[in-house]
Write an enzyme that holds these catalytic residues in place. Structure first.
Site, PDB file in Angstrom:
ATOM      1  N   HIS A 232      38.105  49.833  38.382  1.00 45.85           N
ATOM      2  CA  HIS A 232      37.490  48.732  37.715  1.00 45.85           C
ATOM      3  C   HIS A 232      36.031  48.758  37.018  1.00 45.85           C
ATOM      4  O   HIS A 232      35.984  48.377  35.797  1.00 45.85           O
ATOM      5  CB  HIS A 232      37.463  47.452  38.606  1.00 45.85           C
ATOM      6  CG  HIS A 232      36.891  46.202  38.238  1.00 45.85           C
ATOM      7  ND1 HIS A 232      35.545  45.841  38.255  1.00 45.85           N
ATOM      8  CD2 HIS A 232      37.438  44.938  37.445  1.00 45.85           C
ATOM      9  CE1 HIS A 232      35.438  44.818  37.675  1.00 45.85           C
ATOM     10  NE2 HIS A 232      36.530  44.138  37.210  1.00 45.85           N
TER      11      HIS A 232
ATOM     12  N   GLU B 140      36.754  50.480  33.620  1.00 48.86           N
ATOM     13  CA  GLU B 140      37.218  49.593  32.646  1.00 48.86           C
ATOM     14  C   GLU B 140      35.944  48.887  31.956  1.00 48.86           C
ATOM     15  O   GLU B 140      35.859  48.640  30.717  1.00 48.86           O
ATOM     16  CB  GLU B 140      38.081  48.531  33.485  1.00 48.86           C
ATOM     17  CG  GLU B 140      38.335  47.359  32.479  1.00 48.86           C
ATOM     18  CD  GLU B 140      38.759  46.086  33.382  1.00 48.86           C
ATOM     19  OE1 GLU B 140      37.952  44.946  32.712  1.00 48.86           O
ATOM     20  OE2 GLU B 140      38.894  46.004  34.383  1.00 48.86           O
ATOM     21  N   HIS B 141      35.258  48.506  32.649  1.00 53.67           N
ATOM     22  CA  HIS B 141      33.766  47.925  32.193  1.00 53.67           C
ATOM     23  C   HIS B 141      33.063  48.945  31.194  1.00 53.67           C
ATOM     24  O   HIS B 141      32.604  48.314  30.224  1.00 53.67           O
ATOM     25  CB  HIS B 141      32.851  47.382  33.278  1.00 53.67           C
ATOM     26  CG  HIS B 141      33.356  46.087  33.950  1.00 53.67           C
ATOM     27  ND1 HIS B 141      32.473  44.909  33.543  1.00 53.67           N
ATOM     28  CD2 HIS B 141      34.445  45.668  34.419  1.00 53.67           C
ATOM     29  CE1 HIS B 141      33.252  43.778  34.217  1.00 53.67           C
ATOM     30  NE2 HIS B 141      34.237  44.168  34.747  1.00 53.67           N
TER      31      HIS B 141
ATOM     32  N   GLU C  84      25.697  47.643  33.826  1.00 56.50           N
ATOM     33  CA  GLU C  84      27.124  46.861  34.111  1.00 56.50           C
ATOM     34  C   GLU C  84      27.125  46.732  35.838  1.00 56.50           C
ATOM     35  O   GLU C  84      28.067  46.088  36.085  1.00 56.50           O
ATOM     36  CB  GLU C  84      28.092  48.203  33.778  1.00 56.50           C
ATOM     37  CG  GLU C  84      29.504  47.376  33.291  1.00 56.50           C
ATOM     38  CD  GLU C  84      29.273  46.531  32.009  1.00 56.50           C
ATOM     39  OE1 GLU C  84      29.832  45.317  31.990  1.00 56.50           O
ATOM     40  OE2 GLU C  84      28.360  46.722  31.134  1.00 56.50           O
TER      41      GLU C  84
ATOM     42  N   GLU D 255      30.432  39.360  38.423  1.00 56.76           N
ATOM     43  CA  GLU D 255      31.893  38.646  38.645  1.00 56.76           C
ATOM     44  C   GLU D 255      32.551  38.707  39.696  1.00 56.76           C
ATOM     45  O   GLU D 255      33.173  37.750  40.025  1.00 56.76           O
ATOM     46  CB  GLU D 255      32.552  40.166  37.546  1.00 56.76           C
ATOM     47  CG  GLU D 255      34.127  39.981  37.614  1.00 56.76           C
ATOM     48  CD  GLU D 255      34.781  41.138  36.987  1.00 56.76           C
ATOM     49  OE1 GLU D 255      35.966  41.240  36.990  1.00 56.76           O
ATOM     50  OE2 GLU D 255      34.266  42.038  36.300  1.00 56.76           O
TER      51      GLU D 255
END
Length: 461
Positions: free
Chosen positions: A67, A70-71, A146, A153
């Site tokens: 994940h 992906e960012h 990030e 998130e």
């Protein structure tokens, strides 16, 4: 007579529509990457990279890496000689000026990067996808920035109680295995993941045989194949020792209860172990899932609803909403129900859910099954409305089945199911099985786990 003729024409028209669906063309590259597309002649297209690498391939120490990666994809990229190719601003402006959309998501078994653009911009879209996958700088400053984004998130996810319950459901159903871990990973991992972890994940999993370049809309397959050879031809193929094996994940009947009496409603999920994507029982379980259906207080219909459980829930005011689910993975799955209840109705709702499950095993009728099959077929066709869901369908099926199942074949497999099949398959997966249960909120009235297990027996009737 006129009615019969009309029905015949309607069925013939439906058959013609299905037969007129453009074919899905598939071509492999030498490195094992599959190129698959469906050309419907539209002026827009969706193109994406489906990678057989999600959180299931992580361990406790690097859980959250897929994940995190992906960012990081939408940041700066560099050339082979180490010079900067695109900054984050360059990437964003290029996408904006094309009028395109660039997106990505990570699941437990797949990571996906895709772009929506005009058909004429397909070459640029493929080049951008190749660039962000293969040439990301993974700069330290970007990684630090990030981290904060992902932690925020995580806070947002924690306010979505349905996601929270499903994470708990996986944690208890697949305890001590890779499927039991969350996609985002624990806070301590997000704070500690570094550039080496990201690079190691890419070099281990981003291999040609684990990837599908899928496209739908106005797409020439030959053009897409040439673009794939140009931009993805240098991706590494499988190493000599082969690709890392799929980590085994065993199901455990168990429960997690997070009691919080300050919450107004109880959120709970109950599920049994189901079949993997390619198992022959998957389609009967999908029909059974449609038979249970879903319901919300805002629905009209009441006792006239087709779902027997919805009739009971509506008539007895047993819950605010419920929805059945059939979550599939490569070699396992979860089949069950998620519900939101008042604290005082939990016990009755669980009782009627289990009673309905046992009814599927013993006395479901041909009329009910026929209606569920029609609804399932309709839902499947409605979901394929537009280039993006079609592209999604191609990419996912190529990873799961190694081919795209034609709609007529899928419809024939659904149509072959009858009430006897549903009774046999449901008996196999439901009767005398210990379910996984996850409950959050004022759950004092939720029956003891042993009592829930006893409700899975045919003797209950």
């Amino acid at each position: 007579v006129h009615i019969g003729t009309g029905r015949l024409r309607a069925s013939q028209a439906a058959t013609e529509v299905i037969l007129n669906v453009p074919e899905t063309r598939v071509s492999p590259l030498e490195n094992g990457l599959q190129v698959a597309s469906e050309d419907s002649g539209l002026s827009t297209c969706t193109v994406g990279l489906w990678i057989d690498a999600g959180s299931r391939y992580e361990n406790e120490k690097n859980n959250g890496t897929a994940h995190f990666l992906e960012h990081m994809a939408f940041k700066a990229s560099m050339n082979i000689d180490g010079t900067k190719k695109r900054s984050q601003l360059d990437l964003e402006l290029e996408i904006e000026n094309m009028g395109a959309h660039l997106n990505a998501y990570t699941s437990r078994e797949q990571t996906v990067y895709y772009a929506k653009a005009f058909s004429k911009d397909l070459p640029r879209a493929v080049e951008i996808l190749a660039d962000i996958i293969q040439n990301s700088t993974l700069g330290e400053a970007e990684i630090e920035r990030e981290r904060g984004v992902i932690l925020r998130e995580m806070q947002e996810v924690e306010t979505n109680l349905q996601e929270v319950v499903f994470d708990y459901l996986h944690a208890t159903a697949y305890q001590d295995t890779a499927l039991g871990r969350t996609i985002l990973g624990p806070t301590e991992n997000i704070k500690s993941i570094n550039r080496n972890d990201l690079v190691e994940y890419i070099t281990t999993h981003y291999k040609g045989p684990r990837m599908v370049l899928a496209a739908a809309g106005g797409v020439s397959h030959d053009e897409l194949l040439d673009l794939a050879k140009c931009h993805f031809g240098n991706l590494p193929s499988a190493p000599e020792g082969g690709l890392p094996p799929l980590p085994p994940c065993s199901f455990t009947g168990s429960e997690i209860r997070i009691r919080d009496d300050k919450m107004p409603l109880a959120h709970l999920a109950i599920a049994v172990e189901a079949a993997g994507w390619s198992h022959p029982d998957t389609i009967p379980l999908m029909v059974a899932n449609t038979l249970i259906g879903n319901w919300d207080r805002s629905f009209g219909g009441g006792v006239n609803l087709s779902s027997k459980l919805a009739q009971v829930a509506c008539h007895g005011n047993l819950c605010h909403s419920f929805q059945s689910f059939n979550t599939c993975y490569t070699d396992t799955g979860l089949w069950g129900l998620y519900m939101v209840c008042e604290p005082s109705t939990i016990q009755d709702m669980v009782h009627f859910v289990q009673r309905e499950w046992i009814r599927l095993c013993t006395s479901v009728t041909e009329n009910e099954v026929a209606r569920a099959k029609n609804l399932l077929k309709t839902n499947m066709l409605l979901q394929l409305d537009g280039s993006t869901p079609i592209c999604e369908d191609i990419g996912r099926q190529m990873l799961c089945y190694k081919r795209r199942i034609p709609i007529p074949e899928l419809e024939a497999r659904i149509e072959a199911i009858d009430a006897q099949t549903i009774r046999e398959v449901c008996t196999k997966y439901i009767c005398d099985k210990h379910p996984a249960v996850a409950a959050v909120g004022p759950v004092e009235q939720l029956p003891e786990y042993n009592k829930i297990c006893s409700g899975m027996c045919l003797l209950r009737e």
